[in-house]
Design a protein around this motif. Structure first.
Motif, short mmCIF file in Angstrom:
data_model
loop_
_atom_site.label_atom_id
_atom_site.label_comp_id
_atom_site.label_asym_id
_atom_site.label_seq_id
_atom_site.Cartn_x
_atom_site.Cartn_y
_atom_site.Cartn_z
N VAL A 64 22.63 38.07 37.27
CA VAL A 64 22.57 39.53 37.11
C VAL A 64 23.89 40.16 37.56
N ALA A 65 24.39 39.73 38.73
CA ALA A 65 25.64 40.28 39.26
C ALA A 65 26.81 39.96 38.33
N SER A 66 26.80 38.77 37.75
CA SER A 66 27.86 38.37 36.83
C SER A 66 27.84 39.25 35.58
N SER A 67 26.65 39.55 35.09
CA SER A 67 26.53 40.42 33.92
C SER A 67 27.03 41.84 34.23
N LYS A 68 26.64 42.36 35.41
CA LYS A 68 27.09 43.69 35.83
C LYS A 68 28.60 43.72 36.06
N LEU A 69 29.14 42.61 36.58
CA LEU A 69 30.59 42.52 36.79
C LEU A 69 31.33 42.61 35.46
N HIS A 70 30.80 41.95 34.45
CA HIS A 70 31.45 41.99 33.14
C HIS A 70 31.49 43.41 32.60
N LYS A 71 30.39 44.14 32.75
CA LYS A 71 30.34 45.53 32.27
C LYS A 71 31.27 46.43 33.09
N ALA A 72 31.25 46.25 34.43
CA ALA A 72 32.09 47.08 35.30
C ALA A 72 33.57 46.82 35.04
N HIS A 73 33.91 45.55 34.86
CA HIS A 73 35.32 45.21 34.60
C HIS A 73 35.77 45.76 33.25
N SER A 74 34.86 45.77 32.29
CA SER A 74 35.16 46.33 30.97
C SER A 74 35.45 47.83 31.08
N LEU A 75 34.67 48.54 31.91
CA LEU A 75 34.91 49.97 32.12
C LEU A 75 36.27 50.22 32.77
N VAL A 76 36.60 49.37 33.75
CA VAL A 76 37.90 49.50 34.42
C VAL A 76 39.04 49.31 33.43
N GLU A 77 38.94 48.29 32.59
CA GLU A 77 40.00 47.99 31.64
C GLU A 77 40.14 49.09 30.59
#
Length: 293
Positions: free
Chosen positions: A27-40
């Motif tokens: 779950v954390a890995s999935s949220k990290l992917h979304k959060a990192h995408s927003l940052v980029e």
């Protein structure tokens, strides 16, 4: 020595815990992917605003005539600290690093007799501030912003800080947050937000872009600074959110690996115990048969 029943119970318990930590890691890995995408997606905009502002500042470097109400350096009486934490635990040292920095800042400012106001963004830092025995004022509750960072919430914080700075209710603003460097590295960061520094940064391009602007450079700079401050708050919200999910991903991976090691040790112990029990039963049978002869 533990019995076979006790060891089997411990194995079942560890397996259950492993399932939980493994699921939390996913779950954390999935949220990290979304959060990192927003940052980029947001970083190019923030960098562009910053570069435009720096180009204007470079254009003023010779006559040194640029100024802003947000750059006023005055005697410090009241300090604001914007601190970002997570809303939940199980993310390693993510929250403890922020709490340590904030605690050090509060102690330092108390020694200098400054009044302190904290803008807590996140449940963990808000809980810590509320439990402090020293006189520290808190402003607002921004718990929801850490679950779902949004520009409107960031703008609300930035506008409140700028308003208090302009009305001289605060004389300095510090930002304390975790910077996402990589999945395995989150850097606790403490930096100045207000007053802004109206100087060309080091290592900036030697020849700035000469923009054609209306009505004039000074007006554009005065409008760019608040925009830059708002984007900065939103950027650190996204940055801290990505760092939180990265820290939780790593923490849950470590917990899962530890569960595997414990399971391996318990399985070996269980097999040894079972083999010992079987050997004891065989010896009892042999001893009984020998006694009947």
């Amino acid at each position: 020595m533990s019995s076979l029943k006790e060891i089997k119970g411990r194995i079942a318990s560890v397996k259950s815990t492993k399932k939980i930590t493994s699921a939390m890691k996913m779950v954390a890995s999935s949220k990290l992917h979304k959060a990192h995408s927003l940052v980029e997606r947001f970083l190019p905009y923030e960098r562009r605003v910053t570069n435009i502002l720096n180009d204007f500042l470079a254009g003023y470097s010779e006559d040194n005539s640029i100024s802003s109400v947000f750059a006023e350096v005055r005697a410090i009486k009241r300090v604001a600290i914007v601190a970002l934490s997570s809303n939940s635990s199980l993310c390693g040292a993510f929250n403890s690093n922020i709490i340590r920095i904030v605690n050090d800042r509060i102690r330092k400012y108390r020694e200098q007799n400054y009044e302190i106001v904290v803008y807590p963004v996140g449940k963990k830092i808000e809980s810590f501030i509320n439990k402090l025995t020293v006189p520290v004022e808190t402003k607002g509750s921004y718990i929801s912003l850490m679950d779902k960072p949004n520009f409107e919430g960031a703008k609300q914080i930035a506008d409140a800080l700028m308003k208090d700075f302009l009305t001289k209710q605060i004389d300095r603003v510090d930002l304390v947050y975790n910077h996402f460097k990589s999945t395995g590295v989150q850097v606790p960061t403490d930096e100045l937000f207000l007053p802004v520094k109206l100087t060309k940064p080091e290592n900036f391009r030697a020849i700035p872009i000469d923009y054609l602007v209306e009505p004039d450079r000074k007006t554009i700079v005065e409008s760019l600074i608040p925009t830059s401050l708002r984007t900065k708050i939103y950027a650190i919200l996204l940055d801290s959110s990505a760092a939180e999910h990265a820290a939780r991903t790593v923490a849950m991976q470590i917990a899962t690996d530890n569960a595997d090691e414990i399971l391996s040790d318990l399985t070996i112990q269980f097999n040894k115990q079972r083999q010992q029990a079987i050997t004891s039963e065989i010896l009892d049978i042999i001893g009984g048969s020998e006694a009947l002869k």
